[in-house]
Design an enzyme around this catalytic site. Structure first.
Site, PDB file in Angstrom:
ATOM      1  N   ASN A  10      -2.077 -10.900   5.241  1.00  0.00           N
ATOM      2  CA  ASN A  10      -1.372  -9.624   5.296  1.00  0.00           C
ATOM      3  C   ASN A  10      -1.884  -8.893   6.540  1.00  0.00           C
ATOM      4  OD1 ASN A  10      -0.497  -7.015   5.013  1.00  0.00           O
ATOM      5  ND2 ASN A  10      -1.074  -6.822   2.861  1.00  0.00           N
ATOM      6  N   LYS A  17      -5.720  -8.350   5.806  1.00  0.00           N
ATOM      7  CA  LYS A  17      -6.203  -8.774   4.491  1.00  0.00           C
ATOM      8  C   LYS A  17      -5.925 -10.270   4.352  1.00  0.00           C
ATOM      9  CE  LYS A  17      -5.323  -4.477   1.999  1.00  0.00           C
ATOM     10  NZ  LYS A  17      -4.337  -3.801   1.186  1.00  0.00           N
ATOM     11  N   ARG A  89       2.757 -11.811   4.656  1.00  0.00           N
ATOM     12  CA  ARG A  89       3.505 -10.587   4.397  1.00  0.00           C
ATOM     13  C   ARG A  89       4.172 -10.180   5.715  1.00  0.00           C
ATOM     14  NH1 ARG A  89       1.395  -4.475   4.332  1.00  0.00           N
ATOM     15  NH2 ARG A  89       3.341  -3.531   3.688  1.00  0.00           N
ATOM     16  N   HIS A 178       7.522  -1.730   0.429  1.00  0.00           N
ATOM     17  CA  HIS A 178       6.743  -1.996  -0.792  1.00  0.00           C
ATOM     18  C   HIS A 178       7.522  -2.862  -1.785  1.00  0.00           C
ATOM     19  CE1 HIS A 178       4.412   2.055  -0.184  1.00  0.00           C
ATOM     20  NE2 HIS A 178       3.744   1.051   0.345  1.00  0.00           N
ATOM     21  N   GLY A 208      -0.013   4.729  -3.101  1.00  0.00           N
ATOM     22  CA  GLY A 208      -1.244   4.357  -2.389  1.00  0.00           C
ATOM     23  C   GLY A 208      -1.419   5.323  -1.231  1.00  0.00           C
ATOM     24  N   ASN A 209      -1.910   4.827  -0.076  1.00  0.00           N
ATOM     25  CA  ASN A 209      -1.884   5.681   1.114  1.00  0.00           C
ATOM     26  C   ASN A 209      -0.432   5.920   1.508  1.00  0.00           C
ATOM     27  OD1 ASN A 209      -4.639   6.247   1.741  1.00  0.00           O
ATOM     28  ND2 ASN A 209      -4.874   4.059   2.143  1.00  0.00           N
ATOM     29  N   GLY A 210       0.362   4.840   1.465  1.00  0.00           N
ATOM     30  CA  GLY A 210       1.815   4.985   1.557  1.00  0.00           C
ATOM     31  C   GLY A 210       2.349   5.074   0.132  1.00  0.00           C
ATOM     32  N   ARG A 239       1.626  10.939   5.721  1.00  0.00           N
ATOM     33  CA  ARG A 239       3.056  11.031   6.061  1.00  0.00           C
ATOM     34  C   ARG A 239       3.728  12.138   5.260  1.00  0.00           C
ATOM     35  NH1 ARG A 239       4.252   4.830   5.087  1.00  0.00           N
ATOM     36  NH2 ARG A 239       2.072   4.351   5.466  1.00  0.00           N
ATOM     37  N   ASP A 281      -7.259  11.303   1.509  1.00  0.00           N
ATOM     38  CA  ASP A 281      -7.714  10.491   0.382  1.00  0.00           C
ATOM     39  C   ASP A 281      -7.631  11.304  -0.922  1.00  0.00           C
ATOM     40  OD1 ASP A 281      -9.917   7.889   0.115  1.00  0.00           O
ATOM     41  OD2 ASP A 281      -9.729   9.304  -1.535  1.00  0.00           O
ATOM     42  N   GLY A 331      -1.738   5.564  -8.337  1.00  0.00           N
ATOM     43  CA  GLY A 331      -1.024   5.308  -9.591  1.00  0.00           C
ATOM     44  C   GLY A 331      -1.890   4.597 -10.618  1.00  0.00           C
ATOM     45  N   GLU A 332      -2.750   3.661 -10.128  1.00  0.00           N
ATOM     46  CA  GLU A 332      -3.578   2.899 -11.062  1.00  0.00           C
ATOM     47  C   GLU A 332      -4.813   3.673 -11.508  1.00  0.00           C
ATOM     48  OE1 GLU A 332      -4.493  -0.777  -9.002  1.00  0.00           O
ATOM     49  OE2 GLU A 332      -2.370  -1.018  -8.540  1.00  0.00           O
ATOM     50  N   GLU A 383       0.259  -7.643  -4.706  1.00  0.00           N
ATOM     51  CA  GLU A 383       1.211  -8.171  -3.721  1.00  0.00           C
ATOM     52  C   GLU A 383       0.795  -9.560  -3.249  1.00  0.00           C
ATOM     53  OE1 GLU A 383       0.598  -4.230  -2.064  1.00  0.00           O
ATOM     54  OE2 GLU A 383       2.591  -4.388  -1.182  1.00  0.00           O
TER      55      GLU A 383
HETATM   56  P1  ADP Z   1      -3.017   1.300   0.592  1.00  0.00           P
HETATM   57  O1  ADP Z   1      -1.656   1.929   0.588  1.00  0.00           O
HETATM   58  O2  ADP Z   1      -3.755   1.516   1.885  1.00  0.00           O
HETATM   59  O3  ADP Z   1      -3.073  -0.120   0.072  1.00  0.00           O
HETATM   60  P2  ADP Z   1      -4.327   2.008  -1.923  1.00  0.00           P
HETATM   61  O4  ADP Z   1      -3.264   1.431  -2.789  1.00  0.00           O
HETATM   62  O5  ADP Z   1      -5.676   1.376  -1.924  1.00  0.00           O
HETATM   63  O6  ADP Z   1      -3.848   2.208  -0.430  1.00  0.00           O
HETATM   64  O7  ADP Z   1      -4.482   3.547  -2.353  1.00  0.00           O
HETATM   65  C1  ADP Z   1      -5.338   4.413  -1.672  1.00  0.00           C
HETATM   66  C2  ADP Z   1      -5.273   5.764  -2.368  1.00  0.00           C
HETATM   67  O8  ADP Z   1      -5.695   5.615  -3.722  1.00  0.00           O
HETATM   68  C3  ADP Z   1      -6.181   6.813  -1.734  1.00  0.00           C
HETATM   69  O9  ADP Z   1      -5.527   8.067  -1.664  1.00  0.00           O
HETATM   70  C4  ADP Z   1      -7.313   6.880  -2.729  1.00  0.00           C
HETATM   71  O10 ADP Z   1      -7.938   8.136  -2.721  1.00  0.00           O
HETATM   72  C5  ADP Z   1      -6.574   6.680  -4.023  1.00  0.00           C
HETATM   73  N1  ADP Z   1      -7.495   6.353  -5.108  1.00  0.00           N
HETATM   74  C6  ADP Z   1      -8.238   5.245  -5.305  1.00  0.00           C
HETATM   75  N2  ADP Z   1      -9.018   5.376  -6.404  1.00  0.00           N
HETATM   76  C7  ADP Z   1      -8.766   6.618  -6.912  1.00  0.00           C
HETATM   77  C8  ADP Z   1      -9.246   7.365  -8.025  1.00  0.00           C
HETATM   78  N3  ADP Z   1     -10.168   6.871  -8.844  1.00  0.00           N
HETATM   79  N4  ADP Z   1      -8.750   8.590  -8.230  1.00  0.00           N
HETATM   80  C9  ADP Z   1      -7.831   9.123  -7.404  1.00  0.00           C
HETATM   81  N5  ADP Z   1      -7.333   8.476  -6.339  1.00  0.00           N
HETATM   82  C10 ADP Z   1      -7.794   7.246  -6.095  1.00  0.00           C
END
Ligand code: ADP
Length: 403
Positions: A10, A17, A89, A178, A208-210, A239, A281, A331-332, A383
């Site tokens: 990726n 990755k 990817r 995504h 996520g970040n996105g 964004r 973050d 989300g997770e 993914e």
């Molecule tokens: P990417 O889109 O780069 O793959 P990720 O799916 O890893 O990103 O998501 C990153 C986001 O998830 C960041 O905003 C991070 O702060 C948030 N995140 C990760 N763990 C937690 C948590 N325990 N509580 C709140 N936000 C979290």
């Protein structure tokens, strides 16, 4: 030797990755990431047989990083001998690719032709494919596209209401991203609900970040929040998501911005970072909000409000909801964001079970709503596994072999 493993690559704009996965047992034999490529603090970290390792690689360039990864994998002869194919990817497949494909010269050219639509990502993806082909000339290389899952969107969903010739002559339209994640979690949700995917109506929120959200009817994407580029839609780490397109002319004419500066601002300096002023973050922002930081509080309110608005819209286009799915980093892991969002969804009959919600996170997926509520569910995305499964399927078809 029986070849059972898939190497997944990726290649992002500044990180790579990688993983070696058994697509049948779903075991992750090796996985890792090279981060901050071409910077002073570039490094690689990887996990093999549950042992975590890392190394600084200051100022390593992209080609070198790829070679470093391949050397690392090839130093394990036993592993290398079991690799059946390489899955890549690829971010943008334009309208050309509706599913994953085996990469040949024609496919590579078509990926190159999509470069203008994803100038940060597709060139990195292409480099990954070219280097992998040199190192493993005999292995099939497969491309899995972020955009492919959304190619089922109806025309009224993907067209922008601008002169049609811009679509007809220049492919200006909503593509969505995504897709691999939305496809994976929708399959998992159907499994968890014990219903055939072909009969389900899901809203999947990849946060996520996105961030993007997708309306999935009978296993097919019918709408999604990202657009021509991954800027449209939800509020994200840096964004802006949806804005009035006249913002550009306003900032250029009234404040003397350069158009490229506006673009950088919307992609890199907006979203959670822009509003909170402290971080992109979510963990940092949540902590600040809990301590009363007003900018962090409004950033979270805006994030959840926009998300809930999209969920309402997608409930309308689906006509019903079998499940609302939360996935990716926020989300997770963030029970706080899930709770705040679900609180806004009373009209859709969502009632959270706060205790269960608090206990759900990575490695612990499941339903987080009360028994009489519409269903919301946490599903960790994967993914890489989805890429490995697509790759194995195409590679075994090509070779007429069994995995
Ligand atoms: P990417 O889109 O780069 O793959 P990720 O799916 O890893 O990103 O998501 C990153 C986001 O998830 C960041 O905003 C991070 O702060 C948030 N995140 C990760 N763990 C937690 C948590 N325990 N509580 C709140 N936000 C979290």
């Amino acid at each position: 030797m029986h070849k059972t493993l898939i190497l997944v690559l990726n290649c992002g704009s500044s990180s790579i990755k990688f993983a070696v996965i058994n697509p049948v047992s779903e075991d992750n034999v090796l996985n890792g990431i090279v981060q901050r490529i071409e910077s002073n603090d570039a490094d690689i970290s990887w996990t093999v047989e549950q042992a975590k390792k890392s190394k600084w690689l200051p100022n390593i360039n992209y080609q070198e990083a790829l070679h470093y990864i391949f050397n690392l994998i090839q130093s394990n002869k036993n592993l290398t001998a079991k690799i059946l194919a390489v899955g890549h990817r690829v971010v943008h497949g334009g309208e050309h690719f509706t599913k994953s494909v085996i990469i040949d010269k024609k496919v590579l050219n078509a990926i190159r032709n999509c470069q203008d639509l994803a100038p940060l990502h597709n060139p990195a993806n292409i480099l990954g494919i070219e280097v992998a082909k040199k190192i493993y000339p005999k292995l099939p290389q497969i491309a899995v596209f972020d955009t492919a899952f959304h190619q089922t969107m109806p025309k009224y969903s993907y067209l922008y209401a601008i002169p049609y010739k811009l679509y007809a002559n220049h492919q200006v339209r909503k593509y969505g991203f995504h897709g691999t994640s939305h496809r994976y979690v929708s399959q998992k949700a159907a499994e968890i609900l014990a219903k055939p995917l072909e009969t389900c109506a899901f809203i999947s929120a990849h946060l996520g970040n996105g961030c993007s959200i997708c309306a999935i009817l009978n296993g097919k994407s019918i709408d999604t929040s990202m657009g021509l580029t991954p800027l449209e839609g939800l509020v994200m780490g840096t964004r802006s998501g949806d804005i009035d397109p006249s913002l550009h002319i306003h900032l250029v004419d009234k404040l003397g911005y350069d158009i490229h500066k506006v673009n950088t601002m919307l992609n890199k300096e907006s979203g959670l970072l822009g509003i909170s002023g402290i971080s992109s973050d979510m963990r940092t922002i949540e902590n600040a909000a809990k301590k009363g930081n007003k900018q962090a509080i409004i950033a979270i309110e805006l994030f959840c409000y926009r998300l809930a608005k999209y969920i309402g819209a997608y409930a309308t286009v689906l006509g019903r909801i079998d499940a609302l799915i939360f996935t990716a980093g926020i989300g997770e892991n963030s029970s706080y964001i899930r709770a705040k969002t679900i609180k806004l969804l009373k009209i859709l009959n969502f009632t959270l079970d706060p205790k269960i919600n608090a206990n759900h996170g990575k490695g612990n997926s499941g339903i987080i709503t009360k028994i009489n509520s519409s269903i919301a569910i946490v599903i960790p995305t994967n993914e890489e596994l989805m890429i490995a499964k697509d790759t194995a399927l195409l590679a075994t078809k090509k070779q007429g072999a069994k995995i």
